[in-house]
Design a protein around this motif. Structure first.
Motif, short mmCIF file in Angstrom:
data_model
loop_
_atom_site.label_atom_id
_atom_site.label_comp_id
_atom_site.label_asym_id
_atom_site.label_seq_id
_atom_site.Cartn_x
_atom_site.Cartn_y
_atom_site.Cartn_z
N LEU A 147 0.82 -1.21 0.00
CA LEU A 147 0.00 0.00 0.00
C LEU A 147 0.86 1.26 0.00
CD1 LEU A 147 -2.85 -0.81 2.57
CD2 LEU A 147 -3.00 -0.79 0.09
N GLU A 148 1.90 1.27 0.84
CA GLU A 148 2.67 2.51 0.97
C GLU A 148 4.05 2.21 1.54
OE1 GLU A 148 3.23 6.17 0.03
OE2 GLU A 148 1.14 5.52 -0.01
N THR A 149 5.02 3.03 1.13
CA THR A 149 6.36 3.00 1.72
C THR A 149 6.62 4.35 2.37
OG1 THR A 149 7.18 1.45 0.06
CG2 THR A 149 8.83 2.73 1.25
N MET A 150 6.96 4.33 3.67
CA MET A 150 7.23 5.58 4.40
C MET A 150 8.72 5.60 4.73
SD MET A 150 3.77 5.66 6.75
CE MET A 150 3.98 4.07 7.51
N ALA A 151 9.46 6.48 4.05
CA ALA A 151 10.92 6.46 4.15
C ALA A 151 11.42 7.76 4.77
CB ALA A 151 11.52 6.27 2.77
N CYS A 211 0.52 4.77 14.07
CA CYS A 211 1.53 3.86 14.61
C CYS A 211 2.77 4.65 14.98
CB CYS A 211 1.89 2.76 13.61
SG CYS A 211 2.96 3.30 12.26
N VAL A 212 3.62 4.04 15.79
CA VAL A 212 4.90 4.67 16.14
C VAL A 212 6.01 3.67 15.81
CG1 VAL A 212 4.71 3.91 18.57
CG2 VAL A 212 6.24 5.79 17.98
N TRP A 262 3.28 7.95 12.91
CA TRP A 262 2.76 8.01 11.54
C TRP A 262 1.23 8.01 11.54
CZ3 TRP A 262 6.56 8.37 7.83
CH2 TRP A 262 7.84 7.89 8.15
N ASP A 263 0.68 8.72 10.56
CA ASP A 263 -0.75 8.66 10.27
C ASP A 263 -0.95 7.52 9.27
OD1 ASP A 263 -3.28 9.02 9.07
OD2 ASP A 263 -3.30 11.14 9.59
N LEU A 264 -1.73 6.50 9.65
CA LEU A 264 -1.92 5.34 8.77
C LEU A 264 -3.11 5.48 7.85
CD1 LEU A 264 -1.05 2.30 11.10
CD2 LEU A 264 0.38 3.40 9.37
N VAL A 265 -3.72 6.67 7.83
CA VAL A 265 -4.79 6.95 6.85
C VAL A 265 -4.19 7.68 5.66
CG1 VAL A 265 -7.00 8.08 6.47
CG2 VAL A 265 -6.52 7.03 8.70
N ARG A 266 -3.39 8.73 5.97
CA ARG A 266 -2.77 9.53 4.89
C ARG A 266 -1.33 9.09 4.61
NH1 ARG A 266 -2.20 14.89 6.58
NH2 ARG A 266 -2.16 14.14 8.72
N TYR A 267 -0.77 8.20 5.47
CA TYR A 267 0.60 7.71 5.34
C TYR A 267 1.62 8.85 5.33
CZ TYR A 267 -1.91 3.47 4.21
OH TYR A 267 -2.77 2.39 4.26
N ARG A 316 3.94 11.63 8.18
CA ARG A 316 4.45 11.76 9.55
C ARG A 316 3.60 12.75 10.34
NH1 ARG A 316 10.14 14.45 9.91
NH2 ARG A 316 9.01 16.35 10.38
N ASN A 317 3.17 12.33 11.54
CA ASN A 317 2.46 13.25 12.44
C ASN A 317 3.43 13.98 13.36
OD1 ASN A 317 -0.08 12.82 11.53
ND2 ASN A 317 -0.74 11.48 13.19
N GLN A 318 4.31 13.21 13.98
CA GLN A 318 5.26 13.78 14.93
C GLN A 318 6.57 13.02 14.84
OE1 GLN A 318 5.33 16.42 16.63
NE2 GLN A 318 3.18 17.02 16.41
N ILE A 319 7.64 13.67 15.30
CA ILE A 319 8.94 13.00 15.40
C ILE A 319 9.53 13.32 16.76
CG2 ILE A 319 10.20 14.90 14.27
CD1 ILE A 319 12.00 12.65 13.01
N VAL A 320 10.13 12.31 17.36
CA VAL A 320 10.80 12.44 18.66
C VAL A 320 12.28 12.16 18.41
CG1 VAL A 320 11.10 11.28 20.87
CG2 VAL A 320 8.81 11.78 20.06
#
Length: 622
Positions: free
Chosen positions: A453-457, A475-476, A487-492, A494-498
């Motif tokens: 479905l998606e690759t988040m790099a 998910c985190v 991560w937002d798994l609807v829009r794929y 990034r929501n936040q980064i730590v």
């Protein structure tokens, strides 16, 4: 507060799954005929054969390398390995008190072998390759009497030793091109060797077995033959078998009352052969090289250990019918998964295999093997119908949990191996992380098909952990690049980064999902807001070594950590204080998991051990 305070309550250890089968002759039966004695990491385990109850002898600082039991059963001896330049300890244990009787320190780097004299007067010890000496110890005085180089300068390393069955002043050592009979001269505090003559035969001897009357002794060699030596003259009597040698060498020998010999060889065969001609009478194939043979009582029952951490039980009359009494991982356990809503089973993965265990009986229920591959992570789908696993060949493999049948293989899921995996609550998607830092979302379709479905790099290094929110919309992921990304798994996207100056090893959602806690190589436990990624607090998680595993209890009041300091720690989530500590692991802890409904905590370590603890806190009813 890292939990190293001795006043903190201890966790109650319920059972241990594990056995170090690589230790030569490491599996022993106590003369009381009821206890098995065997090593696991730095611990010596005593296991009752009647009720399966385990007791643990803790005292070594590094892996146990040899085990011996005195003829009377009063003492158990164990030696260890250590680092170059340091002394390796020998511990004599008082069996009745289950306590240290004496700690003897003389050998460098490794203790190769130990043997008690027939009347419990002396203990003889053999140092490893970097030490090369033997020492004779007075057990009553807890002091060394004398020592000597184990082999001549022209000979190779000494590998094994055995005390005489009747004489407290005679023992034998053997190894690479060396075979010696030793006489103890107590008034002069000396041991005097005499070389045994093997004629033109040049052999590397791995084990010695002495006949009960001390007339002859037998030596097993790496060439796959057996030498029969005269004990009085030190001369070679015979050598065999003439034609069919034992494949991959003779690792262990045992003389039976009938004067027949049991031979354990490197190819996994246990062979019963004649004591005179060495002709094979019976043979049975086991899994892994045979490293230990122990007799219970007069030899009616035999216990055999192999180097893949299996233990077998035989009856002398039914030698062709081995009973597998114990199995465990022989290399580091990389992950644990517990089925959702169940507390009866759990799954673990290691090099080459995934195993499903029964919690109460600590017995293996299922083994799924993929040769020459390493399983890095696994998860059990919420519906309990499949085990999803991440492998170092870049494939995701899905198995049926009851039969072990392969349901699906996703080829080339990641270019540098799959390192983390998680399944969504609706059981329709799999999230995977790879060594190259990508996070991928896979859709599972009808008929065993799948679709990317998606690759988040965004990660720059290995993805080490993935946790999915209960609604499957977020998910985190944790990575060794020092970032945790929500991560937002609807829009794929990034929501936040730590970000932190560490290599993250693990991340967990609080059950109410407004906070995450992280940990890694900097030994810190960090609490973070999910909404804006802000740091809330930081705890000192350990005095030494990275934290590799973490899990939050279902009610969110406690969390558990484990890492390179080998301690399992239970923390209060809100106070940030350690409530209980569990000491029992001999290797670095790799994973911790708490069963959802029961009071069971499962932890695994790099030495292949799986430990089960009683979780000390009751679940809150709200």
């Amino acid at each position: 507060m890292a939990g190293d305070d001795p006043d903190i309550p201890r966790l109650e250890l319920e059972s241990v799954i594990g056995f170090n089968g690589h230790v030569p002759r490491g599996l022993r039966v106590h003369p009381d005929r009821d206890h098995l004695i065997y090593p696991l990491g730095c611990t010596v385990i005593l296991k009752s054969l009647t009720d399966g109850k385990q007791e643990f002898l803790h005292g070594h600082t590094n892996n146990v390398s040899c085990v011996a039991v005195s003829k009377t059963g009063c003492y158990v001896g164990s030696g260890q390995v250590t680092f170059m330049g340091f002394k390796a300890d020998i511990i004599i244990w008082d069996f009745a008190k289950r306590a240290i009787y004496a700690r003897l320190t003389l050998h460098s780097a490794k203790v190769e072998a130990l043997s008690f004299s027939p009347n419990d007067m002396y203990l003889v010890s053999l140092g490893g390759q970097d030490d090369g000496s033997i020492a004779v110890w007075n057990i009553e005085k807890k002091l060394a009497i004398c020592g000597n180089p184990a082999s001549a300068h022209s000979a190779g390393q000494c590998l094994c030793l055995q005390y005489s069955n009747t004489d407290d002043n005679t023992f034998i050592t053997a190894g690479n091109g060396t075979l010696r009979l030793w006489e103890l001269d107590l008034p002069n505090r000396k041991v005097r060797p005499s070389e045994c003559q093997t004629g033109k035969l040049k052999r590397i001897i791995k084990c010695i077995e002495i006949a009960e009357d001390d007339q002859y002794f037998f030596c097993g060699t790496t060439s796959g033959d057996i030498l029969k030596m005269n004990m009085k003259t030190g001369l070679l009597n015979s050598c065999g078998p003439a034609k069919q040698k034992f494949s991959q060498g003779v690792n262990v020998l045992k003389i039976l009352k009938s004067q027949e010999i049991l031979v354990g060889s490197g190819d996994g065969c246990l062979t019963l052969c004649s004591g005179t001609t060495f002709k094979t009478l019976k043979r049975v194939q086991l899994e892994g090289a045979v490293t230990s043979i122990a007799m219970r009582g007069e030899g009616q029952q035999l216990l055999v250990g192999t180097d893949v951490s299996q233990m077998y039980r035989f009856s002398y009359t039914h030698l062709e019918e081995p009973e597998l009494i114990s199995s465990s991982h022989s290399s580091a356990v990389t992950a644990v998964a517990i089925p959702y809503g169940s507390s009866e089973l759990f799954a673990t993965c290691s090099k080459e295999d995934i195993r499903v265990w029964h919690v109460d009986r600590s017995k293996e229920r299922l083994r799924i093997t993929v040769p020459n591959m390493t399983c890095n992570a696994l998860d059990i789908m919420v519906d309990g119908r499949s085990i999803i696993s991440a492998w170092n060949d870049g494939k995701i493999r899905v198995f049926a949990p009851e039969s072990g049948r392969t349901l699906l293989v996703i080829d080339n899921a990641h270019s540098m191996g799959v390192t983390a995996i998680a399944g969504t609550r609706d059981c329709k998607k799999i999230l995977s992380g790879g060594g190259e830092g990508q996070v991928r979302v896979w859709e599972l379709q009808q008929g065993g098909c799948h679709r990317l479905l998606e690759t988040m790099a965004e990660h720059k290094a290995t993805v080490t952990d993935i946790q999915i929110k209960k609604n499957d919309k977020e998910c985190v992921t944790a990575s060794s690049d020092g970032a945790c990304i929500i991560w937002d798994l609807v829009r794929y996207v990034r929501n936040q980064i730590v970000l932190a100056n560490t290599r993250f090893r693990c991340v967990c959602y609080h059950p109410e999902e407004y906070q995450i806690i992280t940990s890694g190589t900097d030994r810190k436990i960090g609490y973070w807001e999910v909404y804006d990624g802000a740091a809330i607090r930081e705890l000192e998680g350990s005095q030494s070594g990275a934290i590799n595993g973490m899990h939050v209890s279902q009610d969110g009041r406690y969390f558990i950590t484990g890492g390179d300091d080998k301690l399992v720690k239970v923390w209060s989530y809100s106070e940030g204080e350690v409530t209980h500590v569990g000491a029992g692991h001999s290797g670095s802890i790799t994973c911790v998991r708490l069963c959802g409904s029961s009071r069971t905590l499962v932890t695994t370590s790099s030495d292949g051990a799986i430990l089960r603890w009683r979780f000390p806190h009751p679940l809150s009813s709200d």
